[in-house]
Design an enzyme around this catalytic site. Structure first.
Site, short mmCIF file in Angstrom:
data_model
loop_
_atom_site.label_atom_id
_atom_site.label_comp_id
_atom_site.label_asym_id
_atom_site.label_seq_id
_atom_site.Cartn_x
_atom_site.Cartn_y
_atom_site.Cartn_z
N ARG A 248 27.72 42.37 43.11
CA ARG A 248 27.06 43.54 43.68
C ARG A 248 26.21 43.09 44.86
NH1 ARG A 248 26.86 44.10 38.08
NH2 ARG A 248 27.96 45.94 37.28
N LYS A 275 22.47 44.22 36.82
CA LYS A 275 22.41 45.64 36.48
C LYS A 275 22.37 45.86 34.99
CE LYS A 275 24.87 50.02 37.22
NZ LYS A 275 26.04 50.65 37.87
N HIS A 336 30.03 47.46 47.95
CA HIS A 336 30.60 47.69 46.63
C HIS A 336 32.12 47.78 46.69
CE1 HIS A 336 30.20 49.00 42.42
NE2 HIS A 336 31.26 49.76 42.67
N ARG A 339 34.28 44.99 45.37
CA ARG A 339 34.49 44.95 43.91
C ARG A 339 35.69 45.79 43.51
NH1 ARG A 339 30.60 43.33 40.66
NH2 ARG A 339 30.79 45.05 39.16
N HIS A 363 30.90 43.93 34.21
CA HIS A 363 30.79 45.27 33.65
C HIS A 363 30.17 45.18 32.27
CE1 HIS A 363 34.11 46.99 36.45
NE2 HIS A 363 32.92 46.98 37.02
N TYR A 373 30.50 36.32 22.84
CA TYR A 373 31.75 35.62 22.55
C TYR A 373 32.62 35.54 23.79
CZ TYR A 373 36.31 34.75 20.35
OH TYR A 373 37.54 34.23 20.01
#
Length: 410
Positions: A248, A275, A336, A339, A363, A373
């Site tokens: 970002r 974020k 952005h 991305r 995300h 994990y």
């Protein structure tokens, strides 16, 4: 005789303590003007209830004039006639006012806000507070949260809509809904009236941030490679770094050199700058390491990866966006957008698992245990993703064919 003892406006104005520390001028029926030797003057009402002599203050003269003092005294005598002690009644009202202030929409909203800020990045935290302080508190902030109903909330939202800020109106209502639900959970209100406004707001079309199509990416990369002819080298390298890492924009702009483990080719973005408030690892490709080496020379002693004119601060949030404007991509590409392009290309390549791609895009992971994990399991694959992506962009910039690289057969 009692009438002669009543005060006049002129007598109040000219009253002096004379030789006494406090001179008490009687106006009748327990109302007094206390005059201190330093010139201060206070109204007090003496009364008797339950066989006890008591008194209360009615204000400061001349802020409270003679006529108003008599009106206030008369109101207190009405209470006495109903066997209500004015002093105790005043204490009760003060407590009610204190409770009302603690349960006002603004008080509850600020309490909710303090509970949430540790989960937000600084920019989002500032946005939420600004929306509340500008659009909400001036209109419903002082009201007890339990008394606010849908029509009052809608009137507030209409003010935002009248400015043409339809998207903001939806966002502000969403924040208010969260505050009301927090109020319910803490026992300050019974329901969330924001839910009653569903369908009442002016619809708005959510705009996705601009991004070039995959087939337009080579031309953009070549344009960035020429940016130094219209701008500075640091900005050019920053745009390339944004393309290679697809982080970002805020994460790149706020980057500190201490976050980079160059010996292990890793950039570890701390949770407080992310974020989703989760530490994020960005494997560094050969191309990125070369860019970082040049940026280090430009940055000098600054702790920031991309220092502004003041080396103690990073470049502004709009620097990279305006650079894209200068290259002719206004309305066509944003920071952005890199991305979005990377997500499309990586998923369509068929080379990598969707979970690894999502993790590298940072995300959110709904399952916190699974998130931990995944960070361990996918790092080797994420290193391959970042190497492939950098090689892919380098090939595109040199004129490689686009279609094979974006097909499932790659």
């Amino acid at each position: 005789m009692a009438l002669k003892e009543l005060l006049t406006d002129l007598a109040c104005k000219n009253a002096a303590a004379e030789s006494a520390k406090i001179r008490k001028l009687h106006d009748g029926q327990g109302l007094y003007l206390w005059v201190y030797e330093d010139g201060r003057k206070y109204w007090r009402l003496r009364y008797k209830i339950h066989d006890k002599e008591k008194s209360i203050s009615l204000g400061v003269y001349p802020v409270v004039g003679l006529k108003q003092a008599r009106q206030l005294a008369r109101a207190e005598r009405v209470k006495l006639a109903s066997n209500i002690d004015p002093s105790i009644d005043r204490q009760i009202n003060k407590q009610k006012a204190k409770e009302a202030a603690a349960n006002s929409f603004e008080a509850v909203a600020r309490e909710w806000y303090r509970k949430q800020t540790h989960t937000w990045v600084i920019s989002h935290s500032k946005d939420v507070l600004r929306r509340l302080e500008v659009n909400v508190f001036p209109y419903i902030g002082v009201y007890p949260i339990s008394t606010i109903e849908a029509p009052q909330l809608l009137n507030m939202i209409r003010i935002i809509e009248h400015r043409g800020s339809f998207d903001l109106a939806h966002r502000v209502l969403g924040v208010c809904g969260q505050v009301f639900r927090y109020g319910i959970s803490t026992g300050r209100c019974k329901r969330d009236p924001a839910g009653d406004l569903k369908g009442a707001l002016t619809p708005h079309k959510k705009k996705n941030q601009a991004a070039v199509k995959p087939e337009e990416l080579p031309e953009l990369l070549r344009a960035i490679a020429t940016y130094e002819s219209v701008g500075d080298r640091q900005t050019q390298l920053a745009l390339q770094l944004l393309a290679f890492t697809f982080v970002r924009t805020n994460e790149l702009i706020g980057a500190l050199w201490e976050e980079f483990d160059l010996s292990n080719a890793l950039w570890i973005v701390p949770s407080e700058r992310m974020k989703m408030k989760n530490e994020h690892v960005v494997p560094l490709s050969r191309q990125v390491l070369e860019i970082l080496a040049e940026l280090k020379t430009i940055a000098g002693n600054s702790r920031y990866l991309l220092p502004g004119r003041n080396p103690n601060k990073p470049i502004s949030n709009n620097t990279l966006l305006f650079a894209l404007y200068r290259l002719g991509y206004k309305g066509k590409m944003t920071g952005h957008g890199f991305r979005a392009v990377a997500s499309t290309a990586l998923n369509e390549s068929g080379l990598f698992s969707p979970d690894a791609i999502e993790r590298q895009l940072a995300h959110s992971e709904r399952n916190e245990v699974r998130g931990v994990y995944n960070r361990a399991e996918y790092l080797p694959e994420r290193k391959r993703i970042m190497i492939w992506w950098s090689d892919h962009l380098e090939a595109l910039a040199k004129g490689a064919e686009v279609i094979p690289l974006f097909s499932k057969s790659v």
